[in-house]
Design a protein around this motif. Structure first.
Motif, PDB file in Angstrom:
ATOM      1  N   ASN A 206       0.844  -1.191   0.000  1.00  0.00           N
ATOM      2  CA  ASN A 206       0.000   0.000   0.000  1.00  0.00           C
ATOM      3  C   ASN A 206       0.881   1.243   0.000  1.00  0.00           C
ATOM      4  O   ASN A 206       1.717   1.424   0.893  1.00  0.00           O
ATOM      5  CB  ASN A 206      -0.927  -0.008   1.211  1.00  0.00           C
ATOM      6  CG  ASN A 206      -2.066  -0.993   1.041  1.00  0.00           C
ATOM      7  OD1 ASN A 206      -2.994  -0.759   0.285  1.00  0.00           O
ATOM      8  ND2 ASN A 206      -1.991  -2.119   1.746  1.00  0.00           N
ATOM      9  N   VAL A 207       0.673   2.076  -1.007  1.00  0.00           N
ATOM     10  CA  VAL A 207       1.503   3.260  -1.225  1.00  0.00           C
ATOM     11  C   VAL A 207       0.602   4.482  -1.305  1.00  0.00           C
ATOM     12  O   VAL A 207      -0.367   4.507  -2.072  1.00  0.00           O
ATOM     13  CB  VAL A 207       2.320   3.137  -2.525  1.00  0.00           C
ATOM     14  CG1 VAL A 207       3.238   4.339  -2.695  1.00  0.00           C
ATOM     15  CG2 VAL A 207       3.123   1.839  -2.543  1.00  0.00           C
ATOM     16  N   VAL A 208       0.911   5.507  -0.522  1.00  0.00           N
ATOM     17  CA  VAL A 208       0.188   6.778  -0.565  1.00  0.00           C
ATOM     18  C   VAL A 208       1.099   7.821  -1.194  1.00  0.00           C
ATOM     19  O   VAL A 208       2.281   7.926  -0.841  1.00  0.00           O
ATOM     20  CB  VAL A 208      -0.246   7.222   0.849  1.00  0.00           C
ATOM     21  CG1 VAL A 208      -0.861   8.616   0.817  1.00  0.00           C
ATOM     22  CG2 VAL A 208      -1.231   6.219   1.439  1.00  0.00           C
ATOM     23  N   THR A 209       0.572   8.584  -2.151  1.00  0.00           N
ATOM     24  CA  THR A 209       1.363   9.610  -2.834  1.00  0.00           C
ATOM     25  C   THR A 209       0.764  10.986  -2.596  1.00  0.00           C
ATOM     26  O   THR A 209      -0.444  11.128  -2.415  1.00  0.00           O
ATOM     27  CB  THR A 209       1.444   9.336  -4.344  1.00  0.00           C
ATOM     28  OG1 THR A 209       0.118   9.338  -4.912  1.00  0.00           O
ATOM     29  CG2 THR A 209       2.099   7.994  -4.612  1.00  0.00           C
ATOM     30  N   SER A 210       1.617  11.999  -2.632  1.00  0.00           N
ATOM     31  CA  SER A 210       1.162  13.345  -2.304  1.00  0.00           C
ATOM     32  C   SER A 210       0.549  14.085  -3.485  1.00  0.00           C
ATOM     33  O   SER A 210      -0.232  15.008  -3.290  1.00  0.00           O
ATOM     34  CB  SER A 210       2.327  14.174  -1.740  1.00  0.00           C
ATOM     35  OG  SER A 210       3.327  14.393  -2.729  1.00  0.00           O
ATOM     36  N   PHE A 211       0.921  13.706  -4.720  1.00  0.00           N
ATOM     37  CA  PHE A 211       0.322  14.365  -5.881  1.00  0.00           C
ATOM     38  C   PHE A 211       0.589  13.538  -7.136  1.00  0.00           C
ATOM     39  O   PHE A 211       1.265  12.511  -7.095  1.00  0.00           O
ATOM     40  CB  PHE A 211       0.802  15.806  -6.022  1.00  0.00           C
ATOM     41  CG  PHE A 211       2.199  16.003  -6.567  1.00  0.00           C
ATOM     42  CD1 PHE A 211       2.450  16.984  -7.518  1.00  0.00           C
ATOM     43  CD2 PHE A 211       3.265  15.243  -6.103  1.00  0.00           C
ATOM     44  CE1 PHE A 211       3.730  17.178  -8.002  1.00  0.00           C
ATOM     45  CE2 PHE A 211       4.542  15.448  -6.571  1.00  0.00           C
ATOM     46  CZ  PHE A 211       4.779  16.419  -7.538  1.00  0.00           C
TER      47      PHE A 211
END
Length: 311
Positions: free
Chosen positions: A39-44
């Motif tokens: 699971n990867v969260v990106t800022s933009f």
């Protein structure tokens, strides 16, 4: 004549600011964690693009900023913090783009195993230009991803951290990165070849977002606004740029899609030149997202617009 134009420019500034803040009031990005995947969260968007390209089917990528929202003044909500705290990787650009990131990371619960990745590390950063009244000259230009050369460095950083976070699928991530690297290298060659052949080298932009592209491909950027698109231009700056446009035979002023184009169009009308899009790829519009546009298609559209304007 000059007073009338200056009054129009100031009015356009006010309209621009109202439009910008209205556009920035979007909802937080939507996405759910998936068990059994990285699971990867990106800022933009640019980091979302890299993460999806490298992660493929083995990663679940959640972008916090939804389509159509300009990222400079966006701030995360509590649900974004909750989602990120349960993910394995958090990718952010750094170089000052996400002013909220320090507070965000400090808000993570103590038991979170989230690994943070500053994607701009390893890139030689350009200094920013402080706005009038500012004394801090230590800030830098965060718009690294707009140059394919910088994006190559960012892709390698992301790929390495994927492999570290999920060694079981390291071979897959490395293969996906290899394919992405080839495409980015091809894009870099296209930019280098086509921009080396243009007659003119000056680009006038609404937003100071193309410093890395200009540095890497032999162009000179003259920006109406500063590093943040909500920076208010002064009337004297508009007059100075208008004189520059006329004196240097500029035929096109570039604007972007996620903020108002009124300032660029006001200046273009006064200077009797055209306008066209130069996309800083800070995010997709809803229309672009629905059409399946991505980093490569938008960067090639940018290249085509640059070549046409600089003949």
């Amino acid at each position: 004549m000059r007073k009338r134009w200056l009054s129009t420019a100031v009015a356009a500034v006010s309209f621009f600011l109202l439009a910008f803040f209205a556009a920035g009031c979007g909802s937080a990005g939507q996405g759910k964690l998936v068990a059994g995947k990285l699971n990867v969260v990106t800022s933009f968007y640019p980091l979302y693009f890299l993460a999806q390209s490298i992660g493929g089917a083995d990663a679940n990528v959640i972008n916090m900023i939804p389509a159509g929202v300009e990222p400079h003044d966006w701030t995360p909500k509590s649900r974004d913090l909750d989602t990120a705290s349960k993910a394995q990787l958090f990718l952010y650009n750094g170089a000052g783009l996400e002013g909220w990131v320090d507070d965000f990371l400090q808000g993570l619960p103590g038991d979170s195993k989230l690994v943070t990745v500053e994607a701009s590390q390893g890139i030689t950063l350009l200094p920013g230009n402080p706005e009038d009244g500012e004394t801090d000259r230590s800030h830098v230009d965060p718009h690294t991803w707009v140059s394919p050369k910088s994006m190559l460095i960012m892709a390698k950083t992301v790929a390495d951290r994927f492999a570290q976070a999920d060694p079981t699928h390291q071979a897959v991530y490395e293969a996906n990165y290899g394919a992405l690297k080839e495409k980015l290298e091809a894009l870099d060659r296209e930019y280098a070849t086509r921009l080396a052949a243009v007659k003119k080298k000056d680009i006038v932009t609404s937003h100071q977002a193309f410093g890395y592209l200009a540095r890497d491909y032999g162009l000179r950027q003259v920006a109406i606004m500063g590093l943040s698109p909500d920076a208010e231009p002064k009337a004297r700056d508009l007059l100075r740029i208008s004189k520059f446009v006329k004196a240097n035979g500029i035929k096109t002023i570039f604007f972007e899609e996620l903020v108002s184009d009124e300032i660029a169009k006001t200046l273009a009308r006064e200077a009797k030149v055209s306008t066209t899009v130069l996309n800083p790829l800070e995010g997709l519009t809803p229309k672009q997202a629905s059409k399946g546009e991505d980093y490569f298609s938008l960067m090639r559209a940018n290249l085509q617009n640059l070549v046409q304007a600089l003949q």
